[in-house]
Design an enzyme around this catalytic site. Structure first.
Site, PDB file in Angstrom:
ATOM      1  N   ASP A 172      -2.178 -34.670 -32.854  1.00 35.05           N
ATOM      2  CA  ASP A 172      -1.965 -33.699 -31.793  1.00 35.05           C
ATOM      3  C   ASP A 172      -3.238 -33.559 -30.982  1.00 35.05           C
ATOM      4  O   ASP A 172      -4.302 -34.077 -31.340  1.00 35.05           O
ATOM      5  CB  ASP A 172      -1.443 -32.361 -32.323  1.00 35.05           C
ATOM      6  CG  ASP A 172      -2.488 -31.575 -33.110  1.00 35.05           C
ATOM      7  OD1 ASP A 172      -3.659 -31.992 -33.149  1.00 35.05           O
ATOM      8  OD2 ASP A 172      -2.117 -30.536 -33.693  1.00 35.05           O
TER       9      ASP A 172
ATOM     10  N   GLU B  12       2.635 -30.660 -28.418  1.00 32.69           N
ATOM     11  CA  GLU B  12       1.564 -31.634 -28.183  1.00 32.69           C
ATOM     12  C   GLU B  12       1.361 -32.546 -29.378  1.00 32.69           C
ATOM     13  O   GLU B  12       0.334 -33.210 -29.505  1.00 32.69           O
ATOM     14  CB  GLU B  12       0.244 -30.915 -27.842  1.00 32.69           C
ATOM     15  CG  GLU B  12      -0.438 -30.220 -29.003  1.00 32.69           C
ATOM     16  CD  GLU B  12       0.061 -28.812 -29.285  1.00 32.69           C
ATOM     17  OE1 GLU B  12      -0.679 -28.050 -29.918  1.00 32.69           O
ATOM     18  OE2 GLU B  12       1.195 -28.477 -28.876  1.00 32.69           O
TER      19      GLU B  12
END
Length: 328
Positions: free
Chosen positions: A191, A234
């Site tokens: 991420d 994300e």
């Protein structure tokens, strides 16, 4: 009453067909040429009858068509060829909109053996050309629509990589393949560091541009057989078939470097971005791909504890412990 005379009445009859009709003898000389063929080719019956078909029209697929005509005559059986097998015989124009994506008239062709007068032997072959352009356009548009629908069902709308649902399906498939074949399988979870701050600073449009650019940079580093998708928010996931732990860590660090190498461009602003990546591999005895996801996720959070912008790997406790690789 005048008797039926095929030599006179047959050409008159076929001239009314909304299809191309021509007949050739066994030497491929034209013996009948209807009005449709004359209009589409620009050559009248008087110009073509008695002459070799392939000398008149050198652009025809001669090798294929000769074989087709000869086999119909020899086998004494009709034959059908659709536009899907061969789009056209003659390159005829059509009057449909070019937006349909069709260059020449699509054609279905019927080949029929014909006996000679008072003979039991085949001496001629007739060819009928039907305009299948409308059907071809509809079929093409339908195929494109189905393809678009299929792609949208497996693709993340923002980043254009696989979505989580398809990613999970592929995980299950690759995990099963690794179990059956005893082949390597690495998994990377990563991420973006401080992504909330990026959204807060540059807005969600800025955050979206970052996600799209990250997906592009990562995709450029992967092989055809690798599976890359957006896991959520994300967070991203990569499956690396036939890859061991060392190989997975090497790929992960290349990805980390590519993400932070240059700031992401958003309008006239530059957004610095880094990522934390966790790596694991399939180990014999694992119950399912969920275990791999859990291990990679734990390795990812090991990166967070080690300052972010780094790669960490983790195996089941019986095999190994997390091995952080911190890049400063």
């Amino acid at each position: 009453m005048t008797a039926w005379n095929p030599a006179v009445h047959l050409p008159e009859l076929v001239d009314f067909f909304d299809a191309g009709v021509f007949i050739v003898d066994l030497e491929h000389r034209v013996v009948l040429w209807n009005k449709f063929m004359a209009q589409k080719t620009g050559r009248s019956a008087a110009e073509v009858i008695g002459k070799p078909l392939f000398e008149l029209f050198p652009d025809l697929p001669q090798k294929w068509l000769e074989k087709k005509l000869d086999s119909v005559a020899t086998l004494k059986n009709y034959s059908f060829t659709s536009w899907e097998q061969r789009p056209w015989l003659f390159q005829f124009s059509h009057n449909r909109p070019m937006t349909g994506g069709i260059d020449y008239m699509r054609q279905n062709c019927v080949f029929v053996p014909l006996k000679g007068p008072g003979s039991e032997e085949v001496e001629f072959v007739s060819v009928t050309i039907f305009d299948a352009t409308d059907n071809a356009i509809y079929q093409t548009q339908l195929a494109e629509a189905l393809k678009t629908l299929e792609e949208s069902s497996i693709t993340d709308g923002l980043t254009k990589i696989f979505n989580r649902r398809h990613l999970t399906e592929r995980m299950n498939g690759e995990f099963s393949r690794a179990v059956r074949g005893k082949t390597g399988l690495a998994l990377i979870m990563f991420d973006l560091d401080h992504f909330k701050k990026i959204n807060d600073t540059y807005g969600h449009l800025g955050g979206d541009e970052v996600l799209k650019e990250v997906a592009k940079r990562v995709k450029d580093l992967l092989r055809t057989q690798d599976v890359f998708g957006r896991y959520g928010g994300e967070e991203f996931c990569i499956l690396l078939p036939d890859t061991n732990l060392e190989g997975g860590v090497i790929v992960a660090d290349r990805i980390r470097s590519a993400i932070c190498a240059e700031p992401m461009q958003f309008g006239n602003q530059q957004i610095p971005v880094s990522a934390s990546l966790g790596v694991t591999i399939y180990v014999h005895g694992m119950p399912g791909h969920e275990t791999m996801v859990q291990l990679a996720d734990e390795a990812l959070y090991e990166c967070k504890r080690n300052g972010r912008n780094c790669v960490s790997s983790k195996l089941p406790e019986a095999s190994a412990t997390a091995t952080p690789i911190v890049i400063t």
